[in-house]
Motif scaffolding. Structure first.
Motif, short mmCIF file in Angstrom:
data_model
loop_
_atom_site.label_atom_id
_atom_site.label_comp_id
_atom_site.label_asym_id
_atom_site.label_seq_id
_atom_site.Cartn_x
_atom_site.Cartn_y
_atom_site.Cartn_z
N PRO A 130 0.82 -1.21 0.00
CA PRO A 130 0.00 0.00 0.00
C PRO A 130 0.86 1.26 0.00
O PRO A 130 1.99 1.26 0.50
CB PRO A 130 -0.81 -0.12 1.29
CG PRO A 130 0.02 -0.99 2.18
CD PRO A 130 0.73 -1.95 1.27
N SER A 131 0.33 2.32 -0.56
CA SER A 131 1.02 3.61 -0.55
C SER A 131 1.12 4.13 0.88
O SER A 131 0.28 3.82 1.72
CB SER A 131 0.26 4.63 -1.40
OG SER A 131 0.11 4.18 -2.73
N PRO A 132 2.12 4.95 1.17
CA PRO A 132 2.19 5.55 2.50
C PRO A 132 1.05 6.53 2.71
O PRO A 132 0.49 7.08 1.75
CB PRO A 132 3.55 6.27 2.50
CG PRO A 132 3.87 6.49 1.05
CD PRO A 132 3.25 5.35 0.31
N TYR A 133 0.69 6.73 3.97
CA TYR A 133 -0.32 7.72 4.31
C TYR A 133 0.33 9.10 4.25
O TYR A 133 1.18 9.44 5.07
CB TYR A 133 -0.88 7.46 5.71
CG TYR A 133 -1.69 6.20 5.83
CD1 TYR A 133 -3.03 6.20 5.48
CD2 TYR A 133 -1.12 5.02 6.28
CE1 TYR A 133 -3.80 5.04 5.59
CE2 TYR A 133 -1.87 3.85 6.39
CZ TYR A 133 -3.21 3.87 6.05
OH TYR A 133 -3.96 2.72 6.15
N GLU A 134 -0.05 9.90 3.25
CA GLU A 134 0.58 11.21 3.06
C GLU A 134 -0.40 12.37 3.18
O GLU A 134 0.01 13.52 3.10
CB GLU A 134 1.27 11.26 1.69
CG GLU A 134 2.45 10.29 1.59
CD GLU A 134 3.15 10.36 0.26
OE1 GLU A 134 2.53 10.85 -0.72
OE2 GLU A 134 4.33 9.94 0.19
N GLY A 135 -1.67 12.10 3.38
CA GLY A 135 -2.64 13.18 3.47
C GLY A 135 -3.08 13.65 2.09
O GLY A 135 -2.34 13.52 1.11
N PRO A 136 -4.28 14.22 1.99
CA PRO A 136 -4.79 14.65 0.68
C PRO A 136 -4.03 15.85 0.16
O PRO A 136 -3.61 16.73 0.93
CB PRO A 136 -6.25 15.00 0.98
CG PRO A 136 -6.30 15.28 2.44
CD PRO A 136 -5.25 14.43 3.08
N PRO A 137 -3.81 15.92 -1.16
CA PRO A 137 -3.15 17.10 -1.73
C PRO A 137 -4.04 18.33 -1.60
O PRO A 137 -5.26 18.24 -1.44
CB PRO A 137 -2.94 16.71 -3.20
CG PRO A 137 -4.01 15.68 -3.46
CD PRO A 137 -4.19 14.94 -2.17
N ASP A 157 0.97 22.34 4.47
CA ASP A 157 1.88 21.29 4.95
C ASP A 157 1.46 20.77 6.31
O ASP A 157 1.45 19.56 6.55
CB ASP A 157 3.31 21.82 5.00
CG ASP A 157 3.91 22.01 3.62
OD1 ASP A 157 3.33 21.49 2.65
OD2 ASP A 157 4.95 22.68 3.52
N GLN A 158 1.11 21.69 7.21
CA GLN A 158 0.73 21.28 8.57
C GLN A 158 -0.55 20.48 8.57
O GLN A 158 -0.64 19.42 9.21
CB GLN A 158 0.58 22.51 9.47
CG GLN A 158 0.12 22.18 10.88
CD GLN A 158 0.09 23.40 11.77
OE1 GLN A 158 1.05 23.69 12.45
NE2 GLN A 158 -1.03 24.12 11.76
N ASP A 159 -1.56 20.92 7.82
CA ASP A 159 -2.83 20.21 7.78
C ASP A 159 -2.68 18.85 7.09
O ASP A 159 -3.30 17.86 7.50
CB ASP A 159 -3.89 21.03 7.06
CG ASP A 159 -4.37 22.21 7.89
OD1 ASP A 159 -4.08 22.23 9.10
OD2 ASP A 159 -5.02 23.11 7.33
N ARG A 160 -1.85 18.81 6.06
CA ARG A 160 -1.64 17.54 5.36
C ARG A 160 -0.93 16.54 6.27
O ARG A 160 -1.25 15.36 6.29
CB ARG A 160 -0.86 17.75 4.07
CG ARG A 160 -0.83 16.51 3.19
CD ARG A 160 -0.13 16.75 1.87
NE ARG A 160 -0.32 15.60 1.00
CZ ARG A 160 0.33 15.41 -0.13
NH1 ARG A 160 1.20 16.32 -0.56
NH2 ARG A 160 0.12 14.33 -0.86
N ARG A 161 0.05 17.02 7.01
CA ARG A 161 0.76 16.14 7.94
C ARG A 161 -0.19 15.64 9.03
O ARG A 161 -0.15 14.46 9.41
CB ARG A 161 1.94 16.89 8.55
CG ARG A 161 2.83 16.05 9.44
CD ARG A 161 4.15 16.75 9.73
NE ARG A 161 3.95 18.07 10.33
CZ ARG A 161 4.19 19.22 9.71
NH1 ARG A 161 4.62 19.22 8.45
NH2 ARG A 161 3.99 20.37 10.32
N PHE A 162 -1.06 16.53 9.52
CA PHE A 162 -2.04 16.12 10.54
C PHE A 162 -2.96 15.05 9.97
O PHE A 162 -3.20 14.01 10.61
CB PHE A 162 -2.86 17.34 10.99
CG PHE A 162 -3.91 17.01 12.01
CD1 PHE A 162 -3.60 16.98 13.36
CD2 PHE A 162 -5.21 16.73 11.62
CE1 PHE A 162 -4.57 16.66 14.30
CE2 PHE A 162 -6.19 16.42 12.55
CZ PHE A 162 -5.87 16.38 13.91
#
Length: 320
Positions: free
Chosen positions: A80-87, A91-96
């Motif tokens: 599976p792909s890593p969990y990277e957050g939605p584009p 940066d902070q919200d995507r990391r969260f």
């Protein structure tokens, strides 16, 4: 087909190795749901879990199906792909979002009641640590090359002085690396004591006695079934130029088979890809075990046999 007997496959859309097994499951009329949670949960798929005293329920919804996750028979944790957050997020919200997905969706998918995992993701992660592999291999009766893992340059140089047959360096993890902005692989290579600098202190390094090998062997374990392939290559690390290697089936000594079974049991794996260096005298030295190693590059008959063994594991589901 009955969704209560579905197999859940966690992998990315570019994983063509998975298709070899999925074709077999389709021929057997075993229903399969393919999901890449790190990406699909941003593009319309949804995952829900509910917990109460005496009950656990869940639903996985994809573009084509709704699945009762409490009744999934098997989970194949492939690539599976890593969990990277939605584009599109900061940066902070995507990391969260990425970390919430890892600990939320990742936790749900690793805790499906009654499912048979090949392999369980937490067992995969534990078995990927090379110190764990070496410690387990020693207890299970494998022959091991003398090895030191250290961030002390003096200890590394001292180790080198005793390796009269040579010494190799091996990275502890396949970390993505770039040179001049181009992808660069860090291969296993021979290293000499005078090459060891104080830069070793930056992080742990793994040094190992060089085995005077006649050939390499890959043993693929699927449950209690073992598939051995001899690898002849001009390179120390046969992965470097796979177009130059040749592979032929090889018989696995009983002592090695017993050690493999013990290793698989101790680390609670269903699948493992074992690498050995074999000397002219017939000694098999354990190098590593990748709990999620690739296998479809092997000779066609071996690849087909491994695919059938994996399909059998997924079809049978949990032991009753």
């Amino acid at each position: 087909m009955n969704d209560s007997r579905s197999v859940l496959v966690l992998t990315n859309p570019y994983d063509v190795t998975t298709d070899v097994v999925l074709r077999l499951l389709a021929q057997r009329r075993v229903p399969v749901v393919r999901l890449d949670p790190g990406a699909d949960l941003h593009t319309g798929a949804s995952l829900t879990a509910a917990y109460s005293t005496g009950d656990q329920r869940g639903t996985l919804r994809t573009a084509s199906r709704d699945i009762d996750t409490s009744r999934i028979r098997s989970v194949w944790v492939r690539r599976p792909s890593p969990y990277e957050g939605p584009p599109g997020l900061s940066d902070q919200d995507r990391r969260f979002a990425a970390e919430q997905a890892l600990w939320g969706a990742g936790g749900i998918l690793a805790s499906l009641p009654g499912a048979h995992y090949v392999n369980h993701p937490w067992n995969n992660r534990a078995a990927e640590y090379k110190p764990t592999q070496l410690s387990t291999a020693r207890r299970c009766g494998f022959l091991l090359p003398d090895t030191v893992i250290t961030n002390d340059p003096e200890k590394a140089r001292e180790f080198a002085t005793y390796q009269h047959g040579g010494m190799i360096y091996k990275p502890l993890w396949n970390t993505p690396y770039r040179v001049d902005d181009q992808p660069h692989s860090v291969w296993v290579r021979e290293v000499h004591g005078h090459e060891i600098t104080d830069a070793v202190s930056v992080c742990p390094h793994m040094f190992q006695a060089k085995v005077d090998k006649a050939f390499d062997v890959r043993v693929t374990a699927v449950g209690d079934r073992l598939f051995g392939v001899r690898i002849d290559s001009p390179d120390l690390d046969w992965r470097h130029r796979q177009d130059l290697m040749t592979c032929t089936p090889v018989e696995i000594p009983e002592s090695v088979a017993r050690a493999v079974a013990a290793y698989i049991a101790e680390l609670r794996l269903t699948y493992g890809a074992f690498d050995f260096a074999v000397t002219a005298a017939g000694d098999w030295y354990f190098l590593e075990c990748n709990p999620n190693g690739q296998w479809a590059w092997q000779p066609a008959e071996t690849t087909a046999a491994i695919a059938r063994a994996i399909a059998d594991q997924l079809e049978k589901g949990p032991d009753t």
